[in-house]
Every structure is written in structure tokens, then in C-alpha cells.
Design an enzyme around this catalytic site. Sequence first.
Site, mmCIF file in Angstrom:
data_model
loop_
_atom_site.group_PDB
_atom_site.id
_atom_site.type_symbol
_atom_site.label_atom_id
_atom_site.label_comp_id
_atom_site.label_asym_id
_atom_site.label_seq_id
_atom_site.Cartn_x
_atom_site.Cartn_y
_atom_site.Cartn_z
ATOM 1 N N ASP A 1 -49.293 -20.446 30.414
ATOM 2 C CA ASP A 1 -49.184 -21.890 30.345
ATOM 3 C C ASP A 1 -50.485 -22.440 30.931
ATOM 4 O OD1 ASP A 1 -47.952 -24.531 30.209
ATOM 5 O OD2 ASP A 1 -47.795 -24.387 32.386
ATOM 6 N N LYS A 2 -50.870 -23.645 30.558
ATOM 7 C CA LYS A 2 -52.146 -24.176 31.057
ATOM 8 C C LYS A 2 -51.992 -24.901 32.393
ATOM 9 C CE LYS A 2 -53.945 -27.955 29.362
ATOM 10 N NZ LYS A 2 -54.095 -28.805 30.592
#
Length: 640
Positions: A311-312
Site C-alpha cells: 500500500d502507498k
Amino acid sequence: MQRYILGKKNMITVISGFLIILGFFGHFALDNATLFNGALIIASILGIAPIAIQAYQALKVKVVSIDVLVTIAVVGAVLIQNYEESAIVTFLFLFGAYLEQRSLNKTRSAIKELTEIAPERALKQAADGEFEEVDIFDVDEGDILLVRTGSSIPVDGTVLTGEGYINEASITGESVPVTKGEGLDVFAGTILENGTIQIQADRVGEDTTFGRIIELVEDAQDSKSEAERFIDRFSKYYTPAVLIIAVVIWLFTQNIEMAITALVLGCPGALVIGVPVSNVSGIGNGARNGVLLKGSEVINDFSRVDTIVFDKTGTLTVGNPEVSEKAFYGTEAEKDTILSYLASVERESDHPLAKAVLADIGKTEASPVTGTEVVKGEGIVAMVNGHRVAVGNAALMEREDAILSPQAKKDITRFEKNGNSLVLTAIDGELKVLIGIRDQVRPGVKQELQKLKRLGAKNLVVLSGDNQGTVDLVAGELGLTEAHGNMLPEDKSAYIKEMQNAGQIVAFVGDGINDSPSLALADIGIAMGSGTDVAIETSDVVLMKSDFSHLAHAMGLTQSIASNMKQNIVIAVGVVLVLFAGLLFSDWMSMSIGMLVHELSVFAVILNGVRLLSYRLKTPSPQSTRNAEEKRSSQLDAQQ
């Protein structure tokens, strides 16, 4: 009675350990054979009780488990009056099982927490046009709902009237609220931070995006519940083989003592303790280095991972918007005044971008602000010391007919290409300040990703709810293999399934509620320690203190643990084979020699496992790194 004894396994383990110590104290310190034998006999009886019950339960379902062999071996040891072996083997078996089970018994309360934060009430429009509070289950598709500032959106729907900032972190994982107005979609479980809106319910209950998150977590966790421990799979072949050998020896020799000796020699003391001691040592090393590994299944799977999905926001990035770039268009003399006016106006807003601007400016002189006008979706306009100050996005500047110099237009384009959210400040219709705000990449992440590649992670992928442009910038900066933006939780889960169906072993790294389905579905779910409790409970690995540098250590550690377990199994089985060969094909093998070698094998696997406590991820020298890069470069050239 069986349930009671099994429920007291930990207490039995402690008592057995105490009795063994007492027995050896009586033997070596007091030279008391009665105390020695009595303590070890009692320890053997206590220790074998829960093991024998487990063996009986396994046999009832036609499974010859390792408990069966331990039970027979201990009984055999008692029959030939080798009380030391019987007591020690039962203690090691129970203690090893306790240590491993402790790491596996992390309760998965993710579903409970998800349901607790799901919306329970909604303001529904009645026949007379008024809004009344109803239970969420009384809302049907097509109903019109009212959502006020600070409330949770109760369903997936479309905005009919009104406008506001919505925090969609529970769905997309992105920390910056988005503006929602007429005709735009909203999701259940998100928070309206500012404004008032009316929405039409499009999807309700389990059909909402938030409801599907809960369902995905449930399905993914169920799919993992069938996993078996490695040692039980191995014992499927090992245990019957030892039993058959003992029976064959008895049939051919009619020597019951020799048959019992075979059982004792085949007693899997080293095998039983070898895998748990590797697991426990590795888990202990991880805990001391900021990594929580939840059991042996996690270790085995993590050691074989070849694809890591990130995930960023909050994972590759810090998770808090910060000022990344600034440009001033006024004179140096008026810079402090401009910043003072900007800070004074931003204090009127609770928007995250305003907080980022104030954090960057720091302490400054406050000026009186009057006539504040909030232009939804665009910014704020106010009077400060007789000057009209407009702070917002490009749309607000256009509304204010602000003068933008050619340089300012170039800067705006450049800031946007760099993935920034823009905050422009115009004073009396002239642009004075341009600020770019974006989530910052975690320090040292790029170097850590290189370590993961060296450990065998062939594919490094980022999946994010953020826009594709911003995701591409992060991926380019970090050298990731793939980057996909605008993804909802269900899209991330679908992508992970695709990779798994393609034969890849996937680890997912995330920190938010929205990451829970992916964390549960991936072969290995890895949560950042600062993330939500849902993410932490759903995951298989937790990086405590959210230190990204712990990820490479965790991957290298699990590979070393898996290798260590295999070494211990080879040692344990190899020693047993040597002992059997000595028993069958030589005259020198005796019970005392067999017991000595057997105990040495137990000691050997323990020492081998304990080595993991001092494990450190090796950092390659600059020269070796350059050589590896040159090798990869030449391979790419050859392929081209």
C-alpha cells in the site's frame, strides 16, 4: 477429564520441569536414588497424560500423529526403567508445543472491530420531507439520507445536494480528504469532515464497499485456517515407519527389549524440539528487532515469498501530508508579511492541507481576520489588515481573477507533475505564494527495497487508492516493478488473487482498515505497527514502531529460520537412522550408547536453533553491490 487435563497442559509442563530439576538435584547433590527416580517417574506420568490423550484423539480419526510415537516411546522408556529419557522427552515435547502455540494464538478480532466501526444509524427522509434517525438496517436502496459534519456516511450512494470534505481513509487508505459534491459517489464508513450533504442510497448493508471489506476479510481468513504444521505433515511418514520397524524387530527377533529399545532410539526428541526451537529462537530475534512473526506457518510461507505488494500511504510514505515545494512571487522584504497573512487565514480552516501549511510556516505574527468566506472545494477568502487574501486551489485563483505570471504557470505545471496538491495564495488579486504538498516517502525506503530484491523478491508492486500520477511518481522514485492507482480494497484483493493464480507467493504490506482484506488474502500479510488494530490483527507479520527497515530483516530472518528447521530435521532423522543402523547391523550398539547419542542430537538441534537469536541481516559491501548491479545490467543487455 480429558478436557481438564488438556486445559492444564501449561501447568503440567511447569510441574514436570520442576520435578526434573528436583530429580537431578537429588541425584547429583544428595546422591539420593529414590528422590531421583521418584521425581522423574512422576514427571513422566504427568507429562505423558496430555500427550497420550492427544494421541488417542488422533487415532480416533485414523491419524498416526507424532503424539502416538511419543506416547509409545515414553511408555517403552519407563518399561526399561529409563526414567530420564521418559521425563525429559515429555517435558521437551510439552514445552516446545507451548512456545509455538503461544506465537500462534494471536486472536483475530478484526471482524469484531470492523463491525464496531461500521455505521449503525442514519438520518432518513420521511414521507413528510423531514429527516428522522433510523437503524441502518431500515435503509433501502433509493432512500434519501442526510449526513452532517463529523458523521459517518451510512451507505454507498450519490450526492444529491450539498458539498463537503470526506475522509475516505477507511476505504482508499488516503489521508487527504476529498471534496464531494452533487453527482459524485460516496462510500459507507467514510467520514464527512466538513459540510452537509444529502445522498441517495445506491448500495446498503453487505453490498456496500465497507460491507464487502468485512466479507473479504472473513473469506480470506477462512481460506488460511486449513494450514497444517510442517512437523505434523512430516510425522505422517516418520511415525508409522518407526512403529513398523519396532514391530518387525520384535517379529524377527522375538526380543521385546530390543523392540522397545528401537522405539526409544526412534523417539523423536530432536525432531520434536528441533522445529519449535528454531521457531522460538527466530521469533525471539524478530521481537528484539521490531518484527512480530505469528507462528511457524508464517515463517515457512514468508521464506518463499517472491512478490511483495505495498500500500502507498502510511507504508511507502509517511502518511501525513507535508510541504514539499514552495515558490514566492513577491519581494524578499514582504515575504514575512505574506506568510503571516497566509498563516492567519489558514488558522480559520481545519483542512489537512491547511495544517501542513501551518506546520511548515511555524510561529508567525497573527493578524486579525474578518469577512471569512469558505468557498467549498476551492479554499478560503478573507480580509487581513485591509487586504483581500485568497488561499486555495487554481479554481479559486480563477474565480478571484488572480494575476499569474508566466513563471507561476510553469511552477504550477511542475508542482502538479511532481504529484503535489497545490495551495496558492493571492493578495489583492496577485499570486504571491505557491505551495506544493504531498505525502513524503519514508526515509531509507529505497535502500530497504534493494535489500528485499537481494533476498529474492522479484516483483515489488504498489497498489493505492491515490491517483495514478502520484502513484507512478512514488514508484519511479523507489524503482518499483509495477504501480497501480485508483484502486478500492476489492480491486487490490482481485489483483492479489491474479498474482497467486499465476503461481506467485505474495506478501502484502499495509497499515489501514482498507488493507485488511489484502492482508488476510495474501500468502503473508504484513502490517505496520502504527496502523489500525484491524490491520495488525489480520496480518501475519507486524513491523513494530512502523520501521520499514525491519521488513528486510524479517524476510531474511524467516529464510534463515526455514533453513535452520530443515537442518534440525536432517540432524534429528539422520541420528535416528544411524542409531537404527547400529542396532540392526552391529554388536556395539547398546541402550546407553544410543541414549547418549540421542541426547547429544537433542543438544545439537537446540544449539543450532539458538544461533538464530544472534541473526543479523548481512549488509553487502559497496563493491559487491556494484558487482551485482553490473551483473544484472549485463544480463539485461544480453536479453535485449
